[in-house]
Scaffold this active site. Structure first.
Site, PDB file in Angstrom:
ATOM      1  N   SER A 146       0.854  -1.184   0.000  1.00  0.00           N
ATOM      2  CA  SER A 146       0.000   0.000   0.000  1.00  0.00           C
ATOM      3  C   SER A 146       0.890   1.236   0.000  1.00  0.00           C
ATOM      4  O   SER A 146       2.047   1.176   0.448  1.00  0.00           O
ATOM      5  CB  SER A 146      -0.891   0.011   1.247  1.00  0.00           C
ATOM      6  N   TYR A 159      -2.235   0.056  10.905  1.00  0.00           N
ATOM      7  CA  TYR A 159      -2.371  -0.394   9.514  1.00  0.00           C
ATOM      8  C   TYR A 159      -1.121  -0.027   8.720  1.00  0.00           C
ATOM      9  O   TYR A 159      -0.558  -0.864   8.002  1.00  0.00           O
ATOM     10  CB  TYR A 159      -3.613   0.206   8.862  1.00  0.00           C
TER      11      TYR A 159
END
Length: 261
Positions: A146, A159
């Site tokens: 990501s 995260y």
């Protein structure tokens, strides 16, 4: 020139929706035979039906929870029994849960689930399949990272931490497998409109929709197209890292939004 996936076996985790589903379909279109796994078996069954329609070949579609060692072992055993080999592993299973500051009302159970899924799940699948990817002579590991693994943001500490970890693991793997017939690629998307934000906000669709309001996010198919490109390069060509964002995104919190869009 692209190389056909015909005769090659690809595993996609988290394949019941979103990027995983789109990737499985894209690889089927490229000629790969598929083994797909996810926790939501009913949704996975629909994906398998679409893959069979596209390719004329029925994929192996089985329940897979990457946080559960027994589930991982059973899935991989079934793949090897069916196909006898594996060429491509797409470590897609992952999630974000919550967006709370670490020192306030954050849910530690959410933290644990993200760590177990995004980091330990990826490691479990990779560890067990590396020998088979080497044995294939044309192995490829694709880790779905990501932009959150490149830039942290407030409320996303854990995260982002998991995606920084994925980035580090991917880099280490590339060095550990140097000289062996296994390519290692990190695909790092920015804002992609899938179930990601609905899951993150525990089913709050209004809050999830607001994430993409007024801008044009990426789609799951956009990312699947990049993955298919990476795995169909000639075997001596390794796409190390690919960062993919919408034209409307220039950072974790820098997004161009338009009224009425």
């Amino acid at each position: 020139m692209g190389i056909s996936g015909r005769g090659k076996i690809a595993i996609v985790t988290g394949a019941s929706s979103g990027i995983g589903e789109a990737t499985a379909i894209a690889l089927a279109e490229a000629g790969f035979q598929l083994a797909v796994g996810a926790r939501r078996v009913e949704k996975l069954s629909a994906v398998a039906t679409e893959i069979e329609r596209i390719s004329g070949s029925k994929p192996l579609a089985l329940a897979l929870d990457v946080t559960d060692t027994q589930s991982v072992d059973a899935f991989i055993a079934a793949v090897l029994e069916r196909f006898g080999k594996v060429h491509v592993l797409v470590n897609n299973a992952g999630k974000a849960l919550g967006r709370d500051p670490i020192d306030e009302v954050a849910n530690e159970a959410d933290w644990q689930e993200m760590l177990d899924t995004n980091v330990m799940g990826l490691l479990r699948m990779t560890r067990r399949l590396v020998p088979h990817l080497i044995a294939s002579g044309e192995g490829h590991i694709v880790n779905i990272g990501s932009t959150a693994g490149h830039e942290a943001y407030a409320g996303g500490g854990v995260y982002c931490g998991t995606k920084f970890a994925v980035r580090a693991i991917t880099g280490a793997l590339r060095q550990e497998l140097l000289g062996k017939p296994v390519r290692v690629t990190s695909i790092d998307p920015g804002m992609v409109e899938t179930e990601f934000s609905i899951v993150r906000f525990h089913g709050d669709k209004a809050r999830a929709d607001a994430v993409y309001a007024g801008m044009r996010p990426l789609t799951a198919a956009d990312i699947a197209d990049c993955i298919a490109f990476a795995v169909t390069r000639p075997v001596h060509v390794n796409i190390d890292d690919m960062i993919i964002t919408s034209i409307d995104q220039a950072g974790a919190t820098r997004v161009a939004r338009r009224d009425g869009q």
